[in-house]
Structure formats: structure tokens, C-alpha cells
Design an enzyme around this catalytic site. Structure first.
Site, PDB file in Angstrom:
ATOM      1  CD  GLU A   1      86.085  80.596  10.652  1.00 27.86           C
ATOM      2  OE1 GLU A   1      85.909  79.797  11.585  1.00 27.86           O
ATOM      3  OE2 GLU A   1      86.111  80.239   9.452  1.00 27.86           O
TER       4      GLU A   1
ATOM      5  CD  GLU B   1      88.236  76.491  13.912  1.00 30.42           C
ATOM      6  OE1 GLU B   1      89.304  77.042  13.594  1.00 30.42           O
ATOM      7  OE2 GLU B   1      87.413  76.996  14.725  1.00 30.42           O
TER       8      GLU B   1
END
Length: 272
Positions: A146, A126
Site C-alpha cells: 500500500e 489481510e
């Protein structure tokens, strides 16, 4: 470590080590090697402070890097257990703080480059997505795993990924791909430049030199206009282009650039 960094002035900072190997080029090295440069609260606070410093500086280009083993493995799982102890409202406040630091990377009108060796997963990827360019060494791996722990990329991963590669590929990366090899990340459109293993930082420095030689106000305006155009309709984007161009037209750098072109010499940018 890159030869350029070895010759640079002494690094400063604890979890984010700052150096300026060449005038105007800042290198931010993530520095928690014992946990693969994973994030924790103090590291995030340091990132926010560094971003504020860069915003007020004369930096021309900023490079994020890690080490040969990891760019960043994401959030330190040892610190995640207590994040919801105060309820979901407290957790969302923490999430906003994480977003804020990554958002600053997009907002600051300076090009940012992620030089990635080793793993860039979860929050590490990210961070890379919030940068303008991504240079990967051949042994690098990227991914948003995730879903394996019952979550989604929640620090800009989903929203930035859609803008980077489009919704269909974003779904593929988040829901199917897991952690990808560098070649696969390149195939899916995540990579600006793919180089041999161990060469990502040197390649990023080469890119930074090319960027630093260009008009800084023009690069900053281009970054702002392009990022905004991704979120607005076509006509609004065109109006923003015209507005940005009208601002640059009045700049000293434009006058200098045009004169240097006529005189066949290198321009001397003043960022004014």
C-alpha cells in the site's frame, strides 16, 4: 484444483464459492479470477453473509483458497476512486464494514486456514492474516504494497501483523519488503506450512482433517483465549485460561474425551 474438491458436492455462491468436501470441513474459494480475486462491494457483502452462515453452522474447520494464479490481489482499484466522494466520515464507515468481515473470521470459534497459491497482496494478505493458519505453495507471493500508492494496510494489516510477527518485523514488512516470495514470508514468520507449488489446498485439507478430529469446543476456546491473551496483561490472560478451562471441564466432550482415552478408542465429539 485439489482432487478432494473435484470429488466434492457442487459448489454454491457467486464470488465466494462454498463446498464441503468432507463432513465439517468447509472450503471457501474466492471467485473473481478475471481480476485475480480482488475485492469489491458485492464480494464483501457475500463474505459477511457466508461468515454469518458459518457462525450458525456445525462447521469444524474452514479453508479459504483462490486459484493457482491468485489467492487475492486485494481491493479492486477500479472501485476505489469513489470511496472518498462522500467525505472521510463515509470512507471510515466503509472501512469499518471491511474490518467487520475480517474480524468475524477471528471471532468465530472455528479454526480458519488460508491455502495460498499465487499472489496474496493488500486485502488478500489481510484476509490471510485474519485466519489462524497460513499454508503457502512454493510459488506463492505475499505482501502489503500500500505504501507504493500512498496508503497503509488499513483493513487489519498493521494491527494483525504486529500480533503475528512483532512490531519490528511488521514495520519491515509494511515499509520495506513489498510483495515477498513464499520463502521470504516463511523466514519472517508469516507461514504455518510451506509446501510445493500447487499443493497448498491439499496440505490445508490434511491440516483440516487433523483439526476436525479434535474436540471442537476445546479448539474454539483455545482460539478465543489465545487471541485475547495477545491484547491483555499476563494476569488477565491467566484468569481467562482458568475460566475457559472451567467451562470445558463441565462439557460432555471432556467427559467423552477422558473416557475414550481410558478405553483406548477414538472419541465421539458432540460439541456439547
Amino acid at each position: 484444483m485439489s482432487a478432494a474438491l473435484e470429488e466434492a458436492s457442487t459448489e454454491r455462491g457467486e464470488f465466494i464459492r462454498i463446498s464441503e468436501p468432507e463432513p465439517g470441513i468447509w472450503v471457501l474459494r474466492l471467485n473473481r479470477p478475471e481480476v485475480m480475486n480482488s475485492w469489491h462491494a458485492a464480494m464483501r457483502r457475500e463474505l459477511a453473509d457466508v461468515m454469518a452462515e458459518i457462525a450458525a453452522s456445525d462447521a469444524r474447520v474452514v479453508i479459504f483458497c483462490g486459484n493457482e494464479r491468485a489467492f487475492s490481489a486485494g481491493e479492486d482499484v477500479r472501485g476505489m476512486a469513489g470511496l472518498t466522494d462522500g467525505g472521510t466520515r463515509k470512507f471510515r464507515a466503509v472501512a469499518r464494514a471491511i474490518h467487520a468481515s475480517f474480524d468475524l473470521i477471528e471471532a468465530i470459534e472455528v479454526p480458519f486456514i488460508a491455502a495460498i497459491e499465487g499472489v496474496a497482496a493488500g486485502g488478500g494478505m489481510e484476509l490471510a492474516l485474519s485466519c489462524d493458519f497460513r499454508v503457502l505453495g512454493g510459488n506463492a507471493r505475499m505482501g502489503l504494497p500500500e505504501s507504493n500508492v500512498g496508503l497503509i494496510p488499513g483493513s487489519g494489516g498493521c494491527s494483525r501483523l504486529v500480533r503475528c510477527v512483532g512490531a519490528p518485523r511488521a514495520k519491515q514488512i509494511v515499509m520495506l519488503e513489498g510483495v515477498m516470495k513464499a520463502e521470504r514470508a516463511n523466514e519472517l514468520g508469516l507461514v504455518t506450512r510451506l509446501v510445493e507449488a500447487g499443493q497448498a489446498l491439499d496440505a490445508a485439507l490434511e491440516m483440516a482433517r487433523a483439526l476436525a478430529a479434535k474436540a471442537p469446543l476445546a479448539l474454539g476456546m483455545a482460539k478465543m483465549v489465545i487471541n485475547t491473551c495477545a491484547d491483555v496483561d499476563l494476569e488477565t490472560g491467566r484468569r481467562l485460561e482458568r475460566l475457559g478451562q472451567s467451562v470445558l471441564k463441565k462439557s460432555n466432550d471432556h467427559v467423552e474425551g477422558a473416557q475414550a482415552f481410558i478405553e483406548k478408542r477414538k472419541p465421539k465429539w458432540t460439541a456439547t
